[in-house]
Design a protein around this motif. Structure first.
Motif, PDB file in Angstrom:
ATOM      1  N   TRP A 121       0.834  -1.199   0.000  1.00 35.62           N
ATOM      2  CA  TRP A 121       0.000   0.000   0.000  1.00 35.62           C
ATOM      3  C   TRP A 121       0.875   1.258   0.000  1.00 35.62           C
ATOM      4  O   TRP A 121       0.574   2.225  -0.689  1.00 35.62           O
ATOM      5  CB  TRP A 121      -0.946  -0.003   1.202  1.00 35.62           C
ATOM      6  N   GLN A 125       0.961   3.936  -3.149  1.00 35.73           N
ATOM      7  CA  GLN A 125       0.647   5.347  -2.927  1.00 35.73           C
ATOM      8  C   GLN A 125       1.827   6.249  -3.299  1.00 35.73           C
ATOM      9  O   GLN A 125       1.631   7.358  -3.810  1.00 35.73           O
ATOM     10  CB  GLN A 125       0.204   5.587  -1.492  1.00 35.73           C
ATOM     11  N   GLN A 126       3.024   5.768  -3.092  1.00 33.08           N
ATOM     12  CA  GLN A 126       4.195   6.569  -3.454  1.00 33.08           C
ATOM     13  C   GLN A 126       4.427   6.614  -4.962  1.00 33.08           C
ATOM     14  O   GLN A 126       5.070   7.528  -5.470  1.00 33.08           O
ATOM     15  CB  GLN A 126       5.443   6.060  -2.730  1.00 33.08           C
ATOM     16  N   MET A 128       1.983   7.089  -6.980  1.00 32.00           N
ATOM     17  CA  MET A 128       0.993   8.061  -7.448  1.00 32.00           C
ATOM     18  C   MET A 128       1.556   9.474  -7.367  1.00 32.00           C
ATOM     19  O   MET A 128       2.330   9.789  -6.465  1.00 32.00           O
ATOM     20  CB  MET A 128      -0.259   8.034  -6.555  1.00 32.00           C
ATOM     21  N   ARG A 133      -2.947  10.837  -5.258  1.00 33.44           N
ATOM     22  CA  ARG A 133      -3.066  10.453  -3.841  1.00 33.44           C
ATOM     23  C   ARG A 133      -4.222  11.199  -3.194  1.00 33.44           C
ATOM     24  O   ARG A 133      -4.981  10.630  -2.410  1.00 33.44           O
ATOM     25  CB  ARG A 133      -1.770  10.722  -3.086  1.00 33.44           C
ATOM     26  N   PHE A 136      -7.475   9.691  -4.356  1.00 29.51           N
ATOM     27  CA  PHE A 136      -7.621   8.410  -3.663  1.00 29.51           C
ATOM     28  C   PHE A 136      -8.151   8.645  -2.246  1.00 29.51           C
ATOM     29  O   PHE A 136      -9.115   8.009  -1.816  1.00 29.51           O
ATOM     30  CB  PHE A 136      -6.272   7.688  -3.640  1.00 29.51           C
ATOM     31  N   ARG A 137      -7.539   9.571  -1.543  1.00 31.14           N
ATOM     32  CA  ARG A 137      -7.980   9.875  -0.163  1.00 31.14           C
ATOM     33  C   ARG A 137      -9.419  10.397  -0.136  1.00 31.14           C
ATOM     34  O   ARG A 137     -10.204  10.006   0.720  1.00 31.14           O
ATOM     35  CB  ARG A 137      -7.028  10.879   0.480  1.00 31.14           C
ATOM     36  N   HIS A 140     -11.917   7.600  -0.780  1.00 25.82           N
ATOM     37  CA  HIS A 140     -12.007   6.649   0.330  1.00 25.82           C
ATOM     38  C   HIS A 140     -12.535   7.277   1.604  1.00 25.82           C
ATOM     39  O   HIS A 140     -13.000   6.567   2.481  1.00 25.82           O
ATOM     40  CB  HIS A 140     -10.661   5.949   0.537  1.00 25.82           C
TER      41      HIS A 140
END
Length: 143
Positions: A121, A125-126, A128, A133, A136-137, A140
């Motif tokens: 994970w 994420q890194q 992206m 990111r 994505f946040r 979610h």
């Protein structure tokens, strides 16, 4: 990079086969996936997430709507907004396509163990960009 290429190709092989049987492609796959995960997402949000043009999304959406897989309704707060969702038929397709993917991911996670999954994970994420990111946040945080 080779690991990502071969894993991605293998992971999606079943989905590609099932989509091809219905004359659907990866663009349809992405839309069905995100509508399944984020019902009533607006067209503008979906455009932003998929990073495609309105024209490109329009072709795919017309196809999915003509097949009775996706429906749209006008937003309650903003009547200019169109909110998209899967129909019952669309949810059935989403379940059929992604059951294999979910199982494949669960098996991989189980084989790797918790520490490796956490590392995965972080790596993903890194990879992206910062704006991805943030998307994505945001997506979610709504769940």
């Amino acid at each position: 990079m080779d690991l990502m290429f071969f894993a991605h190709r293998s992971h999606l092989a079943h989905v590609d086969t099932e989509l091809a049987k219905q004359n659907l492609g990866r663009a349809h796959h992405r839309v069905v996936y995100f509508l399944g995960r984020h019902p009533e997402i607006s067209v503008s949000e979906l455009l932003d997430v998929l990073s495609v043009t309105k024209q490109s999304l329009g072709r795919v959406m017309r196809d999915l709507m003509d097949r009775g897989l996706v429906s749209g309704r006008v937003g309650e707060r903003d009547r200019r907004q169109k909110l998209l969702s899967l129909t019952d038929k669309g949810r059935a397709l989403e379940n059929a396509l992604f059951e294999h993917l979910r199982s494949n991911m669960a098996n991989a996670y189980q084989a790797a163990g918790e520490t490796a999954v956490t590392g995965y994970w972080i790596v993903m994420q890194q990879l992206m960009r910062a704006e991805a990111r943030e998307q994505f946040r945001r997506l979610h945080s709504r769940q």
